[in-house]
Design a protein around this motif. Sequence first.
Motif, PDB file in Angstrom:
ATOM      1  N   LYS A   1       1.952   6.796  -6.715  1.00 35.06           N
ATOM      2  CA  LYS A   1       0.915   7.755  -7.100  1.00 35.06           C
ATOM      3  C   LYS A   1       1.358   9.181  -6.805  1.00 35.06           C
ATOM      4  O   LYS A   1       1.199  10.077  -7.638  1.00 35.06           O
ATOM      5  N   ASN A   2       1.962   9.391  -5.631  1.00 37.87           N
ATOM      6  CA  ASN A   2       2.428  10.730  -5.285  1.00 37.87           C
ATOM      7  C   ASN A   2       3.522  11.205  -6.230  1.00 37.87           C
ATOM      8  O   ASN A   2       3.599  12.384  -6.567  1.00 37.87           O
ATOM      9  N   GLY A   3       4.393  10.259  -6.652  1.00 37.76           N
ATOM     10  CA  GLY A   3       5.440  10.612  -7.598  1.00 37.76           C
ATOM     11  C   GLY A   3       4.869  11.115  -8.904  1.00 37.76           C
ATOM     12  O   GLY A   3       5.368  12.076  -9.495  1.00 37.76           O
ATOM     13  N   ILE A   4       3.804  10.457  -9.376  1.00 35.27           N
ATOM     14  CA  ILE A   4       3.153  10.897 -10.614  1.00 35.27           C
ATOM     15  C   ILE A   4       2.505  12.264 -10.417  1.00 35.27           C
ATOM     16  O   ILE A   4       2.668  13.173 -11.239  1.00 35.27           O
ATOM     17  N   MET A   5       1.772  12.429  -9.301  1.00 38.34           N
ATOM     18  CA  MET A   5       1.073  13.686  -9.050  1.00 38.34           C
ATOM     19  C   MET A   5       2.057  14.853  -8.937  1.00 38.34           C
ATOM     20  O   MET A   5       1.812  15.947  -9.470  1.00 38.34           O
ATOM     21  N   THR A   6       3.172  14.606  -8.269  1.00 39.35           N
ATOM     22  CA  THR A   6       4.175  15.655  -8.133  1.00 39.35           C
ATOM     23  C   THR A   6       4.889  15.908  -9.451  1.00 39.35           C
ATOM     24  O   THR A   6       5.198  17.055  -9.796  1.00 39.35           O
ATOM     25  N   GLY A   7       5.135  14.844 -10.208  1.00 42.41           N
ATOM     26  CA  GLY A   7       5.863  14.976 -11.463  1.00 42.41           C
ATOM     27  C   GLY A   7       5.129  15.766 -12.520  1.00 42.41           C
ATOM     28  O   GLY A   7       5.756  16.428 -13.353  1.00 42.41           O
TER      29      GLY A   7
ATOM     30  N   TYR B   1       2.580  12.028  11.841  1.00 45.61           N
ATOM     31  CA  TYR B   1       3.251  13.013  10.994  1.00 45.61           C
ATOM     32  C   TYR B   1       4.056  12.305   9.905  1.00 45.61           C
ATOM     33  O   TYR B   1       4.037  12.719   8.737  1.00 45.61           O
ATOM     34  N   ARG B   2       4.751  11.225  10.277  1.00 41.85           N
ATOM     35  CA  ARG B   2       5.519  10.489   9.272  1.00 41.85           C
ATOM     36  C   ARG B   2       4.608   9.899   8.209  1.00 41.85           C
ATOM     37  O   ARG B   2       4.948   9.885   7.019  1.00 41.85           O
ATOM     38  N   ARG B   3       3.442   9.396   8.616  1.00 40.08           N
ATOM     39  CA  ARG B   3       2.507   8.854   7.634  1.00 40.08           C
ATOM     40  C   ARG B   3       2.050   9.937   6.665  1.00 40.08           C
ATOM     41  O   ARG B   3       1.999   9.714   5.452  1.00 40.08           O
ATOM     42  N   ASN B   4       1.747  11.112   7.187  1.00 41.70           N
ATOM     43  CA  ASN B   4       1.355  12.221   6.311  1.00 41.70           C
ATOM     44  C   ASN B   4       2.503  12.631   5.401  1.00 41.70           C
ATOM     45  O   ASN B   4       2.291  13.006   4.242  1.00 41.70           O
ATOM     46  N   LEU B   5       3.725  12.561   5.928  1.00 41.25           N
ATOM     47  CA  LEU B   5       4.892  12.903   5.125  1.00 41.25           C
ATOM     48  C   LEU B   5       5.090  11.890   4.004  1.00 41.25           C
ATOM     49  O   LEU B   5       5.360  12.256   2.853  1.00 41.25           O
ATOM     50  N   ASP B   6       4.954  10.596   4.307  1.00 41.98           N
ATOM     51  CA  ASP B   6       5.087   9.557   3.289  1.00 41.98           C
ATOM     52  C   ASP B   6       4.039   9.710   2.190  1.00 41.98           C
ATOM     53  O   ASP B   6       4.294   9.399   1.024  1.00 41.98           O
ATOM     54  N   ARG B   7       2.870  10.178   2.569  1.00 41.67           N
ATOM     55  CA  ARG B   7       1.790  10.370   1.593  1.00 41.67           C
ATOM     56  C   ARG B   7       1.807  11.766   0.976  1.00 41.67           C
ATOM     57  O   ARG B   7       0.918  12.106   0.195  1.00 41.67           O
ATOM     58  N   ALA B   8       2.816  12.568   1.340  1.00 43.46           N
ATOM     59  CA  ALA B   8       2.947  13.948   0.848  1.00 43.46           C
ATOM     60  C   ALA B   8       1.699  14.766   1.143  1.00 43.46           C
ATOM     61  O   ALA B   8       1.316  15.644   0.375  1.00 43.46           O
ATOM     62  N   GLN B   9       1.057  14.470   2.259  1.00 43.11           N
ATOM     63  CA  GLN B   9      -0.179  15.161   2.629  1.00 43.11           C
ATOM     64  C   GLN B   9       0.073  16.369   3.526  1.00 43.11           C
ATOM     65  O   GLN B   9      -0.877  17.052   3.918  1.00 43.11           O
TER      66      GLN B   9
ATOM     67  N   TRP C   1      12.581  17.942   4.017  1.00 44.01           N
ATOM     68  CA  TRP C   1      11.694  17.002   4.702  1.00 44.01           C
ATOM     69  C   TRP C   1      12.004  15.536   4.360  1.00 44.01           C
ATOM     70  O   TRP C   1      11.626  14.639   5.098  1.00 44.01           O
ATOM     71  N   GLU C   2      12.690  15.290   3.257  1.00 41.76           N
ATOM     72  CA  GLU C   2      12.845  13.935   2.746  1.00 41.76           C
ATOM     73  C   GLU C   2      13.594  13.009   3.695  1.00 41.76           C
ATOM     74  O   GLU C   2      13.387  11.808   3.700  1.00 41.76           O
TER      75      GLU C   2
ATOM     76  N   LYS D   1       0.844  -1.201   0.000  1.00 44.30           N
ATOM     77  CA  LYS D   1       0.000   0.000   0.000  1.00 44.30           C
ATOM     78  C   LYS D   1       0.880   1.252   0.000  1.00 44.30           C
ATOM     79  O   LYS D   1       0.606   2.225  -0.704  1.00 44.30           O
ATOM     80  N   LYS D   2       1.944   1.196   0.796  1.00 42.76           N
ATOM     81  CA  LYS D   2       2.830   2.342   0.897  1.00 42.76           C
ATOM     82  C   LYS D   2       3.558   2.589  -0.434  1.00 42.76           C
ATOM     83  O   LYS D   2       3.719   3.737  -0.862  1.00 42.76           O
ATOM     84  N   ARG D   3       3.968   1.499  -1.084  1.00 38.01           N
ATOM     85  CA  ARG D   3       4.633   1.647  -2.387  1.00 38.01           C
ATOM     86  C   ARG D   3       3.697   2.256  -3.417  1.00 38.01           C
ATOM     87  O   ARG D   3       4.100   3.107  -4.222  1.00 38.01           O
ATOM     88  N   PHE D   4       2.446   1.818  -3.384  1.00 42.07           N
ATOM     89  CA  PHE D   4       1.475   2.358  -4.344  1.00 42.07           C
ATOM     90  C   PHE D   4       1.250   3.845  -4.096  1.00 42.07           C
ATOM     91  O   PHE D   4       1.175   4.640  -5.044  1.00 42.07           O
TER      92      PHE D   4
END
Length: 790
Positions: free
Chosen positions: A47-53, A283-291, A309-310, A40-43
């Motif tokens: 998805k976030n990589g595409i949205m940011t890209g 907070y880490r979960r939100n960071l991983d999801r770029a939320q 933040w990375e 789930k985390k990889r997906f």
Amino acid sequence: MAEAHQAVAFQFTVTPDGIDLQLCHEALRQIYLSGLHSWKKRFIRFKNGIMTGVYPGSPSGLLVVVVGYMSSTKYALADPTLGLTAKLGAHIPISRYMSEESQRVVGGVLVGTGLWVSIIFIMRNALKCLLSWHGWMHARHGQVSWKTRFWMVFVKLFSGRKPMLYSFQNSLPRLPVPAVKDTTRRYLESARPLMDDEEFKRMEGLAKDFEKTLGPKLQWYLKLKSWWASNYVSDWWEEYIYLRGRGPIMVNSNYYAMDFLYVFPTNLQAARAGNAIHAIMLYRRNLDRAQIKPIYILENRVPLCSAQWERMFNTSRVPGEETAQYEGMFNSTRVPGVDTDTIQHVNESKHIVVYHRGRYYKVWMFYDGRLLLPREIEQQMERILADKSEPLPGEEMLAALTAGDRVPWANARKAHFSKGKNKQALDTIEKAAFFVTLDETEQRFDAEKPVQSLDSYAKSLLHGKCYDRWFDKSFNLIVFKNGTMGLNAEHSWADAPIIGHLWEHVLSMDPMKLGYTETGHCRGELHPSLPGPQRLQWDIAVECQNTIASSLKVAKALADDVDSHIFPFDSFGKGLIKKCRTSPDAFIQIALQLAHFRDKGKFCLTYEASMTRLFREGRTETVRSCTMETCAFVRSMMSDNTRELRMKLLKAAAEKHQQMYRKAMTGKGIDRHLFCLYVVSKYLGVDSPFLKEVLSEPWRLSTSQTPLQQLELFDLVKHPEYVSSGGGFGPVADDGYGVSYIIVGENLINFHISSKLSSPETDSHRFGSNIKRAMLEILGLFQLNNTVNK
């Protein structure tokens, strides 16, 4: 500590009939849930990589553009491929494989996609051009010109909708390289108040010679790097200023953040740790999801760089050996054979490491495919606190290796922690999400002894016992026996505002959203079958124990020399300063200059940290706060001058400070440019007397403001007690002061002062008294009718 039957997935026994496997279904279930969580985390990351890209575009935008384009060309009876199919058909037999209608659809989709990509490219570069304009900075506070408002409309137009944390990275401009002539001119201007006529004339000659001879050659290389790299400063700054340092990072580099000043949510150590750890993991979960929302300034319109933040979590600094070095300020310029510390970051970590009474524990943060709840984390902390086992030989003071010099730690790591159980235990620490210390001491603000209590609290967060924090971790959460807490953060991976953003989230979540029961425990229920923490196992040789003892001796000498003084200045705050029509930061910086002159009877080179995150991968720049204008004002306060003259000089000093701060933020600072020119000169093997002398000058007054970034999280009007104490750092120079301050609400400014007890020139408490006096004297010039508490 851990239940053995839950730590093993299967058991087997040998019988006359063969091998009998007994599978543990609960363990297999946990493996399945763990794998599901990872996928789930990889997906989400994909998805976030595409949205940011594709930002400021979006997949839905692609659909709109393609469908709209296809519909418009069909309505206009036009070829959606703009003749492309016909041209390709002359060379490629498309019609053999696709019908004419299919060719039209595929061609239209391709052309529509190209149009969508072109729109994104135009919007992104238009936004980059817009963000390269910094004219909005020159307006007076609270006033926005029509030109700036017009510009803000276009920034909003090209910024897209619903940006995530990293959405603006490709739209941020690159940090510009100032002209050598401008940098040397600004340097001489900043150095003038600190030199007599003869000394200044000599330095002016060195600067002019550098400007005409070596400077242009070094500048050419910097220009080349600025075109090729994302930021011409940041990678060298991280390496040479932080990672190449061979001295202790404790006190010298690491910094700290404090808890609430007046609020004590619970006295239960395990409960406070439970809520804090859970909030950090959220907070880490939100960071991983770029939320996490991007950080803005200027009415939430101008984005700042989010690159730092990375590496907030799952990160550790790894010591490197020293085999050769140059003399000078950066006494380890890269040459073949020279090693350096490195930053180790892993994408995923499902555990933390907890230190208590000399023992280390691995605590899993996930069970049943979900994050542990606060009461469950408290349950784990209670198990650790209840453990009566003794530390293994060498275990209790092991972390002193991270507090002492880097070379002994690097050698010990290579010799004693490269295999076996020691390597496994060290990997567990270095790959943990973060490090937690359940401290055995009690720290907190005590109204009956405010000075002693806050000074003790600060020193405990800055260095503790020198062996009960893992100083190499990105940050340590420290929870004291009475429930007070704080952070100690390593500096190389990011600057203080980044960890400050996390800390604001934790403090806002803890008492107000997560809360506690009437008895002080975390809300929720205990878990009946939660596996306990796992005790880390070590086999530390006598030779390594001797190295630990040696590192501890170095660290304790450094820690014992720190003179800390923390005080809340509540006579007035930014509310009254704004009524003076003066920038609060300029007001405080001028007060620091007046206080320092009273303290030592002289001016000194002053460092004020400013951010450069308006640019991609920007970190900090220096504002040289000791100016000719400020010195003129200070001298007027020390002599018999009229109030009118003092006010005139104060206004000029404040305006000069604001001007310099703007230049630092917009890439026109002095020190990072000079630093990079020096690094290039070392790569080329040439010496510059000018650069060598400039970069060897000590910063005897080092200052920094800790900003409140998420004001919406704290309603200080209704709940003025929920104020943070801010944070601080150790002294930079042996005979100087380190000063950190945080402006909280309208009526409070917290100061953190550090110096060295071994210096006969400094006294942190004396300097604190001078700061209070200077603040009140400067305010008194404005003759406001408001009552000021003295």
